[in-house]
Scaffold this motif. Structure first.
Motif, PDB file in Angstrom:
ATOM      1  N   THR A  83      -8.748 -10.199 -24.638  1.00  0.00           N
ATOM      2  CA  THR A  83     -10.272  -9.811 -24.433  1.00  0.00           C
ATOM      3  C   THR A  83     -11.520 -10.654 -23.304  1.00  0.00           C
ATOM      4  O   THR A  83     -12.065  -9.799 -22.526  1.00  0.00           O
ATOM      5  N   ARG A  84     -10.096 -11.117 -22.392  1.00  0.00           N
ATOM      6  CA  ARG A  84     -10.438 -12.073 -21.040  1.00  0.00           C
ATOM      7  C   ARG A  84     -10.951 -10.918 -19.956  1.00  0.00           C
ATOM      8  O   ARG A  84      -9.882  -9.928 -20.201  1.00  0.00           O
ATOM      9  N   PRO A  85     -11.520 -11.461 -19.228  1.00  0.00           N
ATOM     10  CA  PRO A  85     -11.585 -10.329 -18.419  1.00  0.00           C
ATOM     11  C   PRO A  85     -10.126 -10.828 -18.133  1.00  0.00           C
ATOM     12  O   PRO A  85      -9.411 -11.545 -17.508  1.00  0.00           O
ATOM     13  N   PRO A  86      -9.486  -9.124 -16.750  1.00  0.00           N
ATOM     14  CA  PRO A  86      -8.127  -9.459 -16.248  1.00  0.00           C
ATOM     15  C   PRO A  86      -8.190 -10.386 -15.069  1.00  0.00           C
ATOM     16  O   PRO A  86      -6.692 -10.683 -15.189  1.00  0.00           O
ATOM     17  N   ALA A  87      -9.322 -11.411 -14.352  1.00  0.00           N
ATOM     18  CA  ALA A  87      -8.520 -12.126 -12.931  1.00  0.00           C
ATOM     19  C   ALA A  87      -8.211 -13.497 -14.086  1.00  0.00           C
ATOM     20  O   ALA A  87      -7.673 -13.692 -13.359  1.00  0.00           O
ATOM     21  N   GLU A  88      -9.324 -13.294 -15.599  1.00  0.00           N
ATOM     22  CA  GLU A  88      -8.517 -14.358 -15.900  1.00  0.00           C
ATOM     23  C   GLU A  88      -7.414 -13.587 -17.086  1.00  0.00           C
ATOM     24  O   GLU A  88      -6.401 -15.378 -17.015  1.00  0.00           O
ATOM     25  N   LEU A  89      -6.454 -13.178 -17.380  1.00  0.00           N
ATOM     26  CA  LEU A  89      -5.969 -12.928 -17.823  1.00  0.00           C
ATOM     27  C   LEU A  89      -4.475 -13.134 -16.865  1.00  0.00           C
ATOM     28  O   LEU A  89      -3.132 -13.571 -17.111  1.00  0.00           O
ATOM     29  N   ALA A  90      -4.836 -12.683 -15.130  1.00  0.00           N
ATOM     30  CA  ALA A  90      -3.283 -12.743 -14.486  1.00  0.00           C
ATOM     31  C   ALA A  90      -3.611 -14.019 -14.260  1.00  0.00           C
ATOM     32  O   ALA A  90      -2.232 -14.668 -13.479  1.00  0.00           O
ATOM     33  N   LYS A  91      -4.088 -15.230 -14.217  1.00  0.00           N
ATOM     34  CA  LYS A  91      -3.735 -16.667 -14.021  1.00  0.00           C
ATOM     35  C   LYS A  91      -2.895 -17.427 -14.729  1.00  0.00           C
ATOM     36  O   LYS A  91      -2.560 -17.510 -14.276  1.00  0.00           O
ATOM     37  N   LEU A  92      -2.902 -16.408 -15.694  1.00  0.00           N
ATOM     38  CA  LEU A  92      -1.582 -16.890 -16.810  1.00  0.00           C
ATOM     39  C   LEU A  92      -0.351 -16.729 -16.425  1.00  0.00           C
ATOM     40  O   LEU A  92       1.100 -17.055 -16.671  1.00  0.00           O
ATOM     41  N   VAL A 172       8.830 -14.687 -16.177  1.00  0.00           N
ATOM     42  CA  VAL A 172       7.980 -13.794 -15.756  1.00  0.00           C
ATOM     43  C   VAL A 172       7.735 -13.128 -16.828  1.00  0.00           C
ATOM     44  O   VAL A 172       8.728 -12.052 -17.502  1.00  0.00           O
ATOM     45  N   VAL A 173       6.849 -12.810 -17.531  1.00  0.00           N
ATOM     46  CA  VAL A 173       6.795 -11.373 -19.416  1.00  0.00           C
ATOM     47  C   VAL A 173       5.718 -10.681 -18.601  1.00  0.00           C
ATOM     48  O   VAL A 173       4.857 -11.032 -18.562  1.00  0.00           O
ATOM     49  N   ARG A 174       6.228  -9.438 -19.180  1.00  0.00           N
ATOM     50  CA  ARG A 174       5.128  -8.196 -19.097  1.00  0.00           C
ATOM     51  C   ARG A 174       5.100  -8.147 -20.590  1.00  0.00           C
ATOM     52  O   ARG A 174       6.084  -6.953 -20.817  1.00  0.00           O
ATOM     53  N   SER A 175       4.017  -7.868 -21.112  1.00  0.00           N
ATOM     54  CA  SER A 175       3.856  -7.389 -22.360  1.00  0.00           C
ATOM     55  C   SER A 175       2.499  -5.848 -22.092  1.00  0.00           C
ATOM     56  O   SER A 175       1.902  -5.561 -21.284  1.00  0.00           O
ATOM     57  N   ARG A 176       3.416  -4.927 -22.897  1.00  0.00           N
ATOM     58  CA  ARG A 176       2.543  -3.931 -22.602  1.00  0.00           C
ATOM     59  C   ARG A 176       2.302  -2.642 -23.845  1.00  0.00           C
ATOM     60  O   ARG A 176       3.092  -2.941 -24.962  1.00  0.00           O
ATOM     61  N   VAL A 177       1.555  -1.982 -24.118  1.00  0.00           N
ATOM     62  CA  VAL A 177       1.022  -1.144 -25.364  1.00  0.00           C
ATOM     63  C   VAL A 177       0.987   0.213 -24.985  1.00  0.00           C
ATOM     64  O   VAL A 177      -0.353   0.288 -24.540  1.00  0.00           O
ATOM     65  N   VAL A 184      -1.391   3.916 -21.642  1.00  0.00           N
ATOM     66  CA  VAL A 184      -1.163   2.701 -21.976  1.00  0.00           C
ATOM     67  C   VAL A 184      -2.522   1.720 -22.498  1.00  0.00           C
ATOM     68  O   VAL A 184      -3.601   1.516 -21.771  1.00  0.00           O
ATOM     69  N   TRP A 185      -2.439   1.254 -23.005  1.00  0.00           N
ATOM     70  CA  TRP A 185      -3.774  -0.146 -24.328  1.00  0.00           C
ATOM     71  C   TRP A 185      -3.835  -1.023 -23.450  1.00  0.00           C
ATOM     72  O   TRP A 185      -5.116  -1.521 -23.604  1.00  0.00           O
ATOM     73  N   LEU A 186      -2.386  -1.320 -23.276  1.00  0.00           N
ATOM     74  CA  LEU A 186      -1.918  -3.289 -22.726  1.00  0.00           C
ATOM     75  C   LEU A 186      -1.018  -2.867 -21.773  1.00  0.00           C
ATOM     76  O   LEU A 186      -0.013  -2.221 -21.740  1.00  0.00           O
ATOM     77  N   ASP A 187      -1.325  -3.899 -20.250  1.00  0.00           N
ATOM     78  CA  ASP A 187      -0.457  -4.059 -19.235  1.00  0.00           C
ATOM     79  C   ASP A 187      -0.912  -5.736 -18.819  1.00  0.00           C
ATOM     80  O   ASP A 187      -1.327  -5.135 -18.281  1.00  0.00           O
ATOM     81  N   PHE A 188      -0.315  -6.458 -18.992  1.00  0.00           N
ATOM     82  CA  PHE A 188      -0.306  -7.728 -18.396  1.00  0.00           C
ATOM     83  C   PHE A 188       0.827  -8.414 -18.223  1.00  0.00           C
ATOM     84  O   PHE A 188       1.369  -8.574 -18.808  1.00  0.00           O
ATOM     85  N   GLU A 189       0.438  -9.143 -17.292  1.00  0.00           N
ATOM     86  CA  GLU A 189       2.016 -10.539 -16.680  1.00  0.00           C
ATOM     87  C   GLU A 189       1.698 -11.380 -17.064  1.00  0.00           C
ATOM     88  O   GLU A 189       0.036 -12.395 -17.220  1.00  0.00           O
ATOM     89  N   TRP A 190       2.996 -12.566 -17.919  1.00  0.00           N
ATOM     90  CA  TRP A 190       2.197 -13.608 -18.448  1.00  0.00           C
ATOM     91  C   TRP A 190       3.663 -14.679 -17.524  1.00  0.00           C
ATOM     92  O   TRP A 190       4.334 -13.986 -17.594  1.00  0.00           O
TER      93      TRP A 190
END
Length: 198
Positions: A83-92, A172-177, A184-190
């Motif tokens: 639920t964190r803002p995209p900019a914070e998730l991008a730091k992961l 590098v991991v990319r997760s998507r729902v 696409v309900w979720l798409d982010f990299e960590w």
């Protein structure tokens, strides 16, 4: 700058079952109106959360709450707050977490479905290291009706790689729902690194 290490769209195309046809979606109001004269069917629909006038006031929405990692060797689960803002998730991606090498672990996800039924939710995950795909996961989450409580799904356990070579460098991991409608309900990299300890 080269993008060879990035997880691409082609890496995250969900598989399709041959001859499987997606039926047109129906709203909760349409579903509850079907077979109104069948009392037992109406009770069954209510048990699924298909209540007429049940507060469905908007488009269907899947709210992703958290992605987590559990292991018998881990005292407290590792939790990513989605639920964190995209900019914070991008730091992961730039600040990888540490995962212990050679241990059994499972990944899980929690989410809430709002307003309408969502069908065919899938979790896709691609792990790359030095530009090469080292792991790919596609897990069916299922179809869900709206409810205030979060749903939780834990995927099959895996074993983390081990050895000096596995510990050198980051993953590098990319997760998507995604659902049956290809929304696409979720798409982010960590990112993560392997270590001798958590």
């Amino acid at each position: 700058m080269s993008h060879a290490h990035e997880v691409t769209e082609d890496d995250l195309i969900p598989s399709e079952t041959e001859n499987y046809k997606i039926t047109p979606s129906k709203t909760l109001a349409e579903l509850t109106a079907l077979d109104k004269e069948d009392e037992s069917l109406q009770r069954w629909k209510q048990s699924l959360g298909l209540n007429p006038g049940g507060g469905a006031n908007g488009p269907k929405k899947v709210v992703l709450k958290s992605l987590f990692l559990i292991s018998p060797t881990l005292l407290n689960q590792i939790n990513i707050d989605l639920t964190r803002p995209p900019a914070e998730l991008a730091k992961l991606k730039k600040e990888p977490m540490i995962i212990k090498e050679g241990v059994e672990y499972s990944v899980g996800i929690t989410f809430v479905v709002e307003n309408e039924i969502v069908s065919g939710l899938k979790y896709l995950q691609v792990v790359k290291r030095a530009g090469l795909t080292v792991d790919k996961t596609e897990a069916m989450l299922g179809s869900y009706g709206p409810q205030a409580e979060a749903y939780t799904k834990i995927f099959a356990s895996e074993e983390s790689p081990s050895g000096m070579l596995a510990r050198s460098g980051a993953y590098v991991v990319r997760s998507r729902v995604v659902d049956d409608d290809k929304h696409v309900w979720l798409d982010f990299e960590w990112g993560f690194k392997l270590g001798k300890e958590w």
